[in-house]
Write a protein that holds these residues in place. Structure first.
Motif, short mmCIF file in Angstrom:
data_model
loop_
_atom_site.label_atom_id
_atom_site.label_comp_id
_atom_site.label_asym_id
_atom_site.label_seq_id
_atom_site.Cartn_x
_atom_site.Cartn_y
_atom_site.Cartn_z
N GLY A 7 12.18 -14.53 -12.30
CA GLY A 7 11.13 -15.26 -11.61
C GLY A 7 10.31 -14.40 -10.67
O GLY A 7 9.33 -14.88 -10.08
N LEU A 8 10.66 -13.14 -10.53
CA LEU A 8 9.92 -12.27 -9.63
C LEU A 8 8.57 -11.93 -10.24
O LEU A 8 8.49 -11.50 -11.41
CB LEU A 8 10.72 -10.99 -9.37
CG LEU A 8 10.17 -10.02 -8.34
CD1 LEU A 8 10.02 -10.68 -6.98
CD2 LEU A 8 11.09 -8.80 -8.24
N ASP A 9 7.51 -12.13 -9.48
CA ASP A 9 6.15 -11.88 -9.96
C ASP A 9 5.77 -10.43 -9.64
O ASP A 9 5.27 -10.13 -8.56
CB ASP A 9 5.18 -12.86 -9.29
CG ASP A 9 3.77 -12.77 -9.87
OD1 ASP A 9 3.48 -11.81 -10.60
OD2 ASP A 9 2.96 -13.67 -9.56
N LEU A 10 6.01 -9.54 -10.60
CA LEU A 10 5.75 -8.12 -10.37
C LEU A 10 4.26 -7.84 -10.22
O LEU A 10 3.86 -6.97 -9.43
CB LEU A 10 6.33 -7.30 -11.53
CG LEU A 10 7.85 -7.35 -11.69
CD1 LEU A 10 8.27 -6.58 -12.93
CD2 LEU A 10 8.53 -6.76 -10.46
N ALA A 11 3.44 -8.55 -10.97
CA ALA A 11 1.99 -8.34 -10.87
C ALA A 11 1.49 -8.63 -9.47
O ALA A 11 0.63 -7.91 -8.94
CB ALA A 11 1.25 -9.20 -11.90
N SER A 12 2.01 -9.68 -8.84
CA SER A 12 1.56 -10.01 -7.49
C SER A 12 2.05 -8.98 -6.48
O SER A 12 1.38 -8.72 -5.47
CB SER A 12 2.04 -11.41 -7.09
OG SER A 12 3.44 -11.43 -6.86
N MET A 13 3.21 -8.38 -6.74
CA MET A 13 3.69 -7.32 -5.85
C MET A 13 2.77 -6.11 -5.91
O MET A 13 2.40 -5.54 -4.88
CB MET A 13 5.11 -6.91 -6.25
CG MET A 13 6.18 -7.95 -6.00
SD MET A 13 7.84 -7.37 -6.47
CE MET A 13 8.16 -6.19 -5.16
N VAL A 14 2.39 -5.72 -7.12
CA VAL A 14 1.48 -4.58 -7.28
C VAL A 14 0.13 -4.88 -6.64
O VAL A 14 -0.45 -4.05 -5.94
CB VAL A 14 1.33 -4.22 -8.77
CG1 VAL A 14 0.22 -3.20 -8.97
CG2 VAL A 14 2.65 -3.69 -9.33
N ASP A 15 -0.36 -6.10 -6.86
CA ASP A 15 -1.64 -6.48 -6.25
C ASP A 15 -1.55 -6.47 -4.73
O ASP A 15 -2.49 -6.03 -4.05
CB ASP A 15 -2.05 -7.87 -6.75
CG ASP A 15 -3.38 -8.31 -6.17
OD1 ASP A 15 -4.41 -7.71 -6.53
OD2 ASP A 15 -3.39 -9.24 -5.34
N HIS A 16 -0.44 -6.94 -4.18
CA HIS A 16 -0.26 -6.94 -2.72
C HIS A 16 -0.29 -5.50 -2.18
O HIS A 16 -0.90 -5.24 -1.13
CB HIS A 16 1.07 -7.60 -2.38
CG HIS A 16 1.31 -7.76 -0.92
ND1 HIS A 16 0.64 -8.70 -0.13
CD2 HIS A 16 2.15 -7.11 -0.07
CE1 HIS A 16 1.06 -8.62 1.11
NE2 HIS A 16 1.98 -7.66 1.18
N ALA A 17 0.34 -4.58 -2.91
CA ALA A 17 0.32 -3.18 -2.47
C ALA A 17 -1.09 -2.61 -2.52
O ALA A 17 -1.52 -1.92 -1.59
CB ALA A 17 1.26 -2.36 -3.35
N ARG A 18 -1.81 -2.91 -3.60
CA ARG A 18 -3.16 -2.35 -3.76
C ARG A 18 -4.15 -2.92 -2.75
O ARG A 18 -5.17 -2.28 -2.45
CB ARG A 18 -3.68 -2.65 -5.16
CG ARG A 18 -3.00 -1.89 -6.28
CD ARG A 18 -3.57 -2.35 -7.60
NE ARG A 18 -2.92 -1.75 -8.75
CZ ARG A 18 -2.95 -2.27 -9.97
NH1 ARG A 18 -3.59 -3.42 -10.18
NH2 ARG A 18 -2.33 -1.66 -10.98
N THR A 19 -3.89 -4.11 -2.25
CA THR A 19 -4.83 -4.75 -1.33
C THR A 19 -4.32 -4.64 0.11
O THR A 19 -4.77 -3.80 0.87
CB THR A 19 -5.05 -6.21 -1.74
OG1 THR A 19 -3.78 -6.89 -1.86
CG2 THR A 19 -5.78 -6.29 -3.06
N VAL A 20 -3.33 -5.45 0.45
CA VAL A 20 -2.84 -5.48 1.83
C VAL A 20 -2.26 -4.13 2.23
O VAL A 20 -2.58 -3.59 3.30
CB VAL A 20 -1.78 -6.60 2.00
CG1 VAL A 20 -1.17 -6.54 3.41
CG2 VAL A 20 -2.42 -7.96 1.75
#
Length: 713
Positions: A51-64
């Protein structure tokens, strides 16, 4: 002797992941892998990431993560590493307590935990000392691309715009994370950490401390506790993946479409059949022989031999194999106590897991079937020191005896291709130095090799012979036996990596590893715009010149030495008047300094020299005069001159010539922790014809605010 059985099964918590600046665990009933105490077989924790959303983790790193890290300069990020290192250093005992359950002894834990904290200290220091207090790093001098100097080219480093993901091995759950996190953080790139499951609970404990410290900006670190098989699927050319583990897994990663076609930067540090070579001069009884035996035993037993840098092949002169086997066996028997790290007297703990124990035993059995012979140790479950202090066989523990193998056929394929990732080494005999080089190279690319000799010719022949096959060569002799950091200890200042089967990567390496997380870009433009982009003044860019009107200076401008960092700007400059060089000046300088080189003191000999127009002034006389021409003598913001860089003498100056100096603020580097900063000044000496006599950089320390002059006045 007794036999200890594993305790009854019990519930264990799910180790959480750290996702988008919050702790996360999978829903109840999700798949999870059990992690056991390596010494007792007790259930410690469970890992799962369904259930871990890896895409959102990568996006969070690239943005925040990118945004928050980008608000800090390189020096500010480097300073945060020091703050983090101090915070972790005060709490490392908490990590030791977790580490013992992984089979690590106190020494093993120090290597992993203290070593990782030491990496933070090192990168904090090097980042502030060797890099600009900026987010653009200039790489090399400018190239002139037009005759009139209006068009220049140079190179700059800027951080990659994505995430630095790391997939780590089980053997160094703290060091392995921090040695990758530190250079990425200094570069300004957020990190996603994926530790190996058997020891990932120790990584989670360290990450939790890092988060609790409050030191790290939002988005700068995330943690995956569990599987991350789809991580590469959501990465692209903006991102970087650093992998440590098996060569087979690295090959699968290298073949991923997002690496081949998508441009993900992949670095790998993989299997390595490292060697230690005993020189022909290192006979029994010499300091080198003793140091060699100690090094081999250390590498067999630290972390129970579970080190990518451990010595797998012990290469010694033919006829000396038995002496080496006996010396290694004697040292193991006297000094090595296998057992639970929590028991007093234990010097070698368990392997990280029962699965790892099975893998190592299987590898050794394959090597024995291929012609190896067991010269020391047993494949049976050893009697070990338990936590209670008694000696027993612990079937549920991942304990293994140190093993020493010998080979009649030193060219057997298995010894050069099969890695038993535990307390195992093989002794191989060589005919001569060339044969030793050949055997070392059979490893097909390794992280490190030790050359143990006190003979300079042997040291050179072995080192040059094997260097192309290794990322690091450790030369051991009586002079370094007590001070060496050891065969198996990568240091953050130097490259850790190696060619071929070792993965081809270069982790660590000081500032080199920071630049692994940056893009090198060619930059072309006018001197003014290159100055604006880089923050470093380029020749031909505008200047605000104070000093002599004769050379275009505005006498109303303030001498730049009168400006604090709050007032000083790149491009602020000073131009001096001309000073004539008399022959007596040259002779006096020669007499005072003792530099009576004939070009300065013998007119006839100087005229015969094709480089000089006769008797000429000393270069250092001219540099000394230049200081007199540009220095503003009263106390002020300039606190000290601490050196020169890149000094070149271009045109000789003869008696009767004149010189002048132009000084320009080239680079300004405020120190984050001090009330002063560093200023590099571009200094150019011209003669009366406008020809360049010399150029160099003057380095000074300058106050952020002008308190010195005010107090003096």
């Amino acid at each position: 002797m007794t036999t200890h059985t594993a305790p009854a099964a019990q519930e264990a918590p799910i180790v959480p992941s750290y996702v988008k600046d919050a702790w996360w665990t999978p829903s109840d009933g999700s798949r999870a892998a059990d992690v056991l105490d390596a010494n007792t077989g007790e259930l410690l924790a469970r890992f799962g990431s369904d259930g871990l959303d890896l895409a959102s983790m990568v996006d969070h790193a690239r943005t925040v993560g990118q945004d928050e890290l980008g608000k800090l300069t390189l020096h500010e990020r480097a300073l945060k590493l020091k703050e983090l290192a101090l915070f972790l250093n005060e709490r490392r005992q908490e990590l030791y307590e977790v580490s013992f359950a992984t089979g690590a002894t106190k020494i093993d834990s120090m290597v992993d935990i203290d070593g990782g904290i030491g990496v933070l200290f090192t990168f904090s220091s090097k980042g502030r000392r060797e890099m600009p207090n900026n987010n653009v790093v200039l790489d090399g001098p400018a190239e002139l691309l037009s005759k009139d100097g209006s068009f220049l080219g140079t190179h700059v480093y800027t951080r990659i715009p994505g995430v630095a993901a790391q997939i780590n091995a089980f053997n160094f759950p703290v060091w392995g994370m921090l040695e990758k996190f530190a250079p990425a953080f200094v570069a300004g790139v957020p990190t996603i950490v994926k530790p190996a499951t058997p020891t990932g609970h120790l990584t989670e404990a360290c990450v939790r401390l890092m988060i609790d410290s409050g030191i790290l900006p939002a988005g700068s670190i995330q943690l995956i506790s569990g599987s991350a098989r789809e991580l590469l699927d959501v990465m692209d050319y903006r991102d970087m993946l650093s992998f440590t583990g098996s060569a087979s897994t690295a090959q699968r990663l290298k073949s991923h479409t997002n690496v081949i076609d998508g441009g993900v930067r992949l670095t790998a540090e993989t299997d390595s059949l490292n060697a230690a070579i005993l020189g022909p001069d290192a006979e029994p009884g010499t300091p080198e022989f003793d140091a060699f035996v100690k090094a081999v035993v250390t590498e067999m037993t630290v972390k129970a031999g579970q080190k990518c840098t451990a010595i797998r092949r012990t290469i010694v002169p033919k006829g000396r194999e038995q002496a080496v086997v006996e010396a290694i066996s004697e040292r193991i028997a006297k000094r090595v106590v296998v057992g639970d790290p929590r028991a007093e007297g234990t010097t070698m703990g368990a392997l990280a897991s029962l699965e790892q124990l099975r893998d190592v035993r299987s590898a050794v059995e394959s090597m024995l079937a291929a012609g190896g012979e067991l010269a020391y140790g047993t494949l049976d479950a050893p009697v070990v020191r338990t936590a209670g202090g008694d000696d027993a066989v612990v079937p549920a523990g991942a304990f293994m005896s140190p093993l020493l193998l010998t080979w009649d056929d030193v060219d057997a394929e298995a010894v050069h291709s099969q890695e038993a990732f535990g307390p195992v080494t093989s002794v191989l005999g060589y005919d001569d130095v060339a044969d030793a080089v050949r055997l070392a190279a059979r490893g097909a690319g390794s992280l490190v090799a030790t050359v143990c000799t006190n003979d300079p010719d042997t040291a050179r022949a072995l080192t040059v012979g094997i260097a192309g096959h290794h990322g690091r060569v450790h030369i051991l002799n009586r002079e370094t036996a007590r001070t060496s950091t050891g065969h198996g200890s990568p240091v953050p200042q130097l490259v850790h990596g190696g060619p071929g089967r070792a993965g081809g990567g270069e982790e660590l390496g000081g500032i080199r590893s920071v630049k692994h997380h940056m893009q090198r870009t060619a930059l072309q433009g006018s001197p003014n715009l290159l100055t604006a982009v880089t923050g470093v003044w380029h020749a031909g860019a505008d200047r605000r010149i104070a000093g002599s009107e004769t050379f275009g200076a505005d006498p109303a401008n303030v001498h730049p030495f009168r400006k604090s960092l709050a007032e000083l700007r790149v491009g602020d400059a000073y131009a001096s008047d001309l000073r004539k060089v008399e022959l007596q000046d040259i002779l006096d300088f020669a007499a005072e300094t003792g530099d009576t080189f004939y070009a300065h003191t013998d007119a006839k000999a100087a005229e015969a020299n094709p480089f000089f127009p006769g008797q000429v002034a000393h270069g250092y006389l001219l540099v000394s005069w230049a200081a007199g021409l540009f220095v503003e003598p009263a106390p002020g913001p300039v606190l000290a001159n601490y050196g020169l860089e890149n000094l070149r003498f271009i045109t000789p100056v003869a008696a009767g010539d004149s010189v002048r100096v132009t000084l320009t603020a080239k680079k300004i580097t405020p120190r984050v922790t001090d009330e002063y900063g560093e200023v590099a000044w571009d200094a150019v000496l011209h003669n009366q014809e406008g020809e360049i006599v010399a150029n160099y950089d003057v380095l000074t320390l300058v106050e952020k605010e002008d308190t010195t002059y005010k107090n003096w006045g």
